[in-house]
Motif scaffolding. Structure first.
Motif, mmCIF file in Angstrom:
data_model
loop_
_atom_site.group_PDB
_atom_site.id
_atom_site.type_symbol
_atom_site.label_atom_id
_atom_site.label_comp_id
_atom_site.label_asym_id
_atom_site.label_seq_id
_atom_site.Cartn_x
_atom_site.Cartn_y
_atom_site.Cartn_z
ATOM 1 N N ALA A 66 0.869 -1.305 0.037
ATOM 2 C CA ALA A 66 0.081 0.145 0.041
ATOM 3 C C ALA A 66 0.724 1.242 -0.009
ATOM 4 O O ALA A 66 0.270 2.149 -0.069
ATOM 5 N N TRP A 67 1.991 1.145 0.149
ATOM 6 C CA TRP A 67 2.852 2.341 0.228
ATOM 7 C C TRP A 67 4.462 1.564 0.055
ATOM 8 O O TRP A 67 4.832 0.489 0.211
ATOM 9 N N GLN A 68 5.430 2.382 -0.486
ATOM 10 C CA GLN A 68 6.816 2.182 -0.467
ATOM 11 C C GLN A 68 7.640 2.845 0.338
ATOM 12 O O GLN A 68 7.389 3.909 0.874
ATOM 13 N N ALA A 69 8.702 2.193 0.937
ATOM 14 C CA ALA A 69 9.589 2.705 1.947
ATOM 15 C C ALA A 69 11.082 2.725 1.575
ATOM 16 O O ALA A 69 11.427 1.759 0.839
ATOM 17 N N HIS A 70 11.624 3.742 2.001
ATOM 18 C CA HIS A 70 13.162 4.038 1.953
ATOM 19 C C HIS A 70 13.882 3.031 2.609
ATOM 20 O O HIS A 70 13.479 2.163 3.649
ATOM 21 N N PRO A 71 14.966 2.387 1.904
ATOM 22 C CA PRO A 71 15.641 1.064 2.574
ATOM 23 C C PRO A 71 15.969 1.155 4.044
ATOM 24 O O PRO A 71 15.875 0.315 4.837
ATOM 25 N N SER A 72 16.355 2.437 4.499
ATOM 26 C CA SER A 72 16.504 2.690 5.913
ATOM 27 C C SER A 72 15.277 2.511 6.805
ATOM 28 O O SER A 72 15.205 1.895 7.925
ATOM 29 N N VAL A 73 14.125 2.965 6.463
ATOM 30 C CA VAL A 73 13.074 2.468 6.933
ATOM 31 C C VAL A 73 12.465 0.983 7.113
ATOM 32 O O VAL A 73 12.227 0.195 7.819
ATOM 33 N N GLN A 74 12.698 0.642 5.802
ATOM 34 C CA GLN A 74 12.656 -0.887 5.813
ATOM 35 C C GLN A 74 13.306 -1.790 6.748
ATOM 36 O O GLN A 74 12.750 -2.825 7.461
ATOM 37 N N ILE A 258 3.027 6.778 8.633
ATOM 38 C CA ILE A 258 3.409 6.502 6.810
ATOM 39 C C ILE A 258 3.234 7.675 6.535
ATOM 40 O O ILE A 258 4.158 8.285 5.537
ATOM 41 N N ARG A 259 2.364 8.620 6.989
ATOM 42 C CA ARG A 259 2.130 9.930 6.042
ATOM 43 C C ARG A 259 3.327 10.994 6.445
ATOM 44 O O ARG A 259 3.736 11.793 5.862
ATOM 45 N N ALA A 260 3.960 10.807 7.661
ATOM 46 C CA ALA A 260 4.744 11.515 8.293
ATOM 47 C C ALA A 260 6.280 11.113 7.532
ATOM 48 O O ALA A 260 7.030 12.044 7.383
ATOM 49 N N LEU A 261 6.413 9.895 7.305
ATOM 50 C CA LEU A 261 7.544 9.274 6.796
ATOM 51 C C LEU A 261 7.648 9.893 5.241
ATOM 52 O O LEU A 261 8.682 10.416 4.591
ATOM 53 N N GLU A 262 6.271 10.118 4.570
ATOM 54 C CA GLU A 262 6.265 10.729 3.283
ATOM 55 C C GLU A 262 6.556 12.087 3.212
ATOM 56 O O GLU A 262 7.429 12.583 2.412
ATOM 57 N N LYS A 263 6.406 12.913 4.399
ATOM 58 C CA LYS A 263 6.640 14.349 4.474
ATOM 59 C C LYS A 263 8.285 14.460 4.354
ATOM 60 O O LYS A 263 8.710 15.243 3.983
ATOM 61 N N CYS A 264 8.765 13.368 5.131
ATOM 62 C CA CYS A 264 10.560 13.441 5.241
ATOM 63 C C CYS A 264 11.033 12.790 4.082
ATOM 64 O O CYS A 264 12.395 12.932 3.958
ATOM 65 N N GLY A 265 10.266 12.316 3.271
ATOM 66 C CA GLY A 265 10.834 11.661 1.971
ATOM 67 C C GLY A 265 11.326 10.317 1.964
ATOM 68 O O GLY A 265 12.274 9.897 1.121
ATOM 69 N N SER A 269 4.814 6.716 -2.980
ATOM 70 C CA SER A 269 3.480 5.919 -3.479
ATOM 71 C C SER A 269 2.306 5.215 -2.670
ATOM 72 O O SER A 269 2.082 4.089 -2.811
ATOM 73 N N LEU A 270 2.038 6.115 -1.756
ATOM 74 C CA LEU A 270 0.757 6.068 -0.848
ATOM 75 C C LEU A 270 -0.372 5.638 -1.655
ATOM 76 O O LEU A 270 -0.759 6.605 -2.328
ATOM 77 N N ARG A 271 -1.053 4.653 -1.433
ATOM 78 C CA ARG A 271 -2.403 4.187 -2.417
ATOM 79 C C ARG A 271 -3.423 4.586 -1.457
ATOM 80 O O ARG A 271 -3.545 4.242 -0.327
ATOM 81 N N ARG A 272 -4.279 5.338 -2.081
ATOM 82 C CA ARG A 272 -5.789 5.465 -1.552
ATOM 83 C C ARG A 272 -6.922 5.169 -2.500
ATOM 84 O O ARG A 272 -6.676 5.132 -3.790
ATOM 85 N N VAL A 273 -7.977 4.568 -1.987
ATOM 86 C CA VAL A 273 -9.062 4.227 -2.816
ATOM 87 C C VAL A 273 -9.903 5.477 -2.911
ATOM 88 O O VAL A 273 -9.997 6.387 -2.197
ATOM 89 N N PRO A 274 -10.333 5.601 -4.274
ATOM 90 C CA PRO A 274 -11.147 6.727 -4.361
ATOM 91 C C PRO A 274 -12.147 7.054 -3.614
ATOM 92 O O PRO A 274 -12.929 6.216 -3.475
ATOM 93 N N ALA A 275 -12.348 8.410 -3.403
ATOM 94 C CA ALA A 275 -13.354 8.624 -2.115
ATOM 95 C C ALA A 275 -14.993 8.171 -2.794
ATOM 96 O O ALA A 275 -15.825 7.572 -2.140
ATOM 97 N N GLY A 276 -14.903 8.110 -4.313
ATOM 98 C CA GLY A 276 -16.274 7.851 -4.836
ATOM 99 C C GLY A 276 -16.551 6.433 -4.488
ATOM 100 O O GLY A 276 -17.705 6.078 -4.223
ATOM 101 N N ARG A 277 -15.547 5.325 -4.658
ATOM 102 C CA ARG A 277 -15.735 3.979 -4.274
ATOM 103 C C ARG A 277 -16.059 3.695 -3.036
ATOM 104 O O ARG A 277 -17.055 2.776 -2.730
ATOM 105 N N ILE A 278 -15.606 4.304 -2.082
ATOM 106 C CA ILE A 278 -15.725 4.349 -0.477
ATOM 107 C C ILE A 278 -17.316 4.498 -0.353
ATOM 108 O O ILE A 278 -17.892 3.903 0.478
#
Length: 370
Positions: A66-74, A258-265, A269-278
């Protein structure tokens, strides 16, 4: 009668011994000697680290991609996952992907809730139900050097994180045994059963706002115990979304991490389901619940016709709003003129009005028939 698979004595010994130390040894040591502030802080850090390594790492990163992580985070998540002692990333993800593919199938789901609370919580790990591990569904993970390093040296990773690290850090602060008891044993038992609640309690307690095609439930209380995994009906309906709690007030610290890690680079590739489908899934379940109620009354046909007409109108208004919103999100800010913004606002207002009418009609139908 079908013969039961053999008992996994190592697993049984680990669960019994760690639980016994946590409920007997920890209180005894606390009363006799007390715990240092350092040991409690280390235990809290290890609890968060290991618990969220399962939810953010094993679950949302490696199982569902559902998301991709930097090797250091992995690396950090792989270490924390070994500390949680729930098998290697490779093995855990193989089981979990089978669970999602065959959820509630008592023959194929490795921890099917249909076999009861005890089985789905811990019983499935006490007997050898799968003599030969099958890793065909995790071939993508077999290409990951970090995943395979942890898998191939899993025993050493477990000993180092659960015994070595607490003893070493505890010795540095003058409380090696106390830190081992808190950050090793008690923390491990809490993380174990917090995670196990997702397989057991989150399939029997709560609501089903998105789908009733599987036993999973949404429950805010369970979310508090499981680092945000308690919104389980949403997860099983939309498993590739990096979020479990989609509303701002939902307690989902894994999503926030996960969102905080994205802000830090460090995440992408954080995956979201479209709001319409939900929203469409929510509406479908609302209509289904009303249909069940109305089916028991003589006035069902009249009210069902009204509800289905209102439902179709609401779907139309909702789709128009979300389509326009998505179109505008894909445009550059400079390309959005005043008329486009006004059109989106008009569509939103029409959608919200139709929503209110839908809820009012459902409430009226339920009140009349009750």
């Amino acid at each position: 009668m079908t013969k039961k698979p053999p008992i996994l004595w190592l697993n049984l010994a680990i669960f019994i011994s760690t639980f016994a130390v946590a409920v007997i040894g920890v209180p005894w040591y606390g009363l006799q000697h007390g715990f240092s502030t350092a040991s409690m802080v280390i235990a809290a850090v290890f609890w968060l680290w290991s618990g969220m390594s399962i939810t953010a790492g094993y679950h949302r990163l490696w199982s569902h991609k559902a998301w991709q992580a930097h090797p250091s985070v992995q690396w950090l998540l792989a270490i924390g996952g070994a500390m949680a002692m729930q098998n290697s990333i490779l093995h855990w993800c193989a089981d979990h992907r089978v669970h999602h593919k065959h959820v509630d199938d008592n023959d194929k789901d490795p921890y099917s809730a249909g076999r009861g609370f005890w089985f789905s919580h811990i019983g499935w790990m006490l007997r050898n139900y799968q003599p030969t591990p099958d890793y065909k569904n995790v071939r993508d993970l077999q290409k990951n050097a970090i995943v395979m390093n942890q898998h191939n040296h899993y025993g050493w990773w477990v000993l180092g994180t659960n015994i070595g690290a607490p003893l070493l850090l505890g010795a540095l602060f003058g409380d090696a045994l106390g830190t081992l008891l808190l950050a090793g044993f008690l923390r491990l038992v809490v993380v174990h059963h917090s995670t196990f609640f997702i397989n057991s309690l989150a399939h029997i307690w709560g609501s089903q706002p998105y789908s009733d095609q599987h036993s999973s439930r949404d429950n805010g209380v369970i979310a508090l115990l499981t680092y945000g995994e308690g919104y389980h009906n949403f997860h099983h309906t939309f498993e590739y979304d990096y979020r479990n709690g989609i509303r701002w007030w939902h307690f989902d610290p894994t999503k926030w991490l996960i969102r905080a890690l994205e802000k830090c680079g460090l995440a992408s590739s954080l995956r979201r389901v479209p709001a319409g489908r939900i929203e469409a899934a929510r509406l479908s379940m609302q209509l289904k619940s009303s249909q069940r109620l109305l089916a028991e009354h003589q006035l069902a046909a009249e009210w069902l016709h009204k509800l289905e007409l209102e439902y179709e109108q609401l779907l139309h208004k909702m789709q128009g709003y979300y389509d326009e919103k998505q179109r505008q999100l894909q445009l550059k800010r400079a390309e959005l003129d005043r008329s486009a913004r006004e059109r989106l606002a008009e569509l939103r207002d029409a959608f919200e009005l139709q929503q209110r009418q839908w809820h009012a009609l459902r409430a009226q139908a339920h009140a009349v028939l009750n």
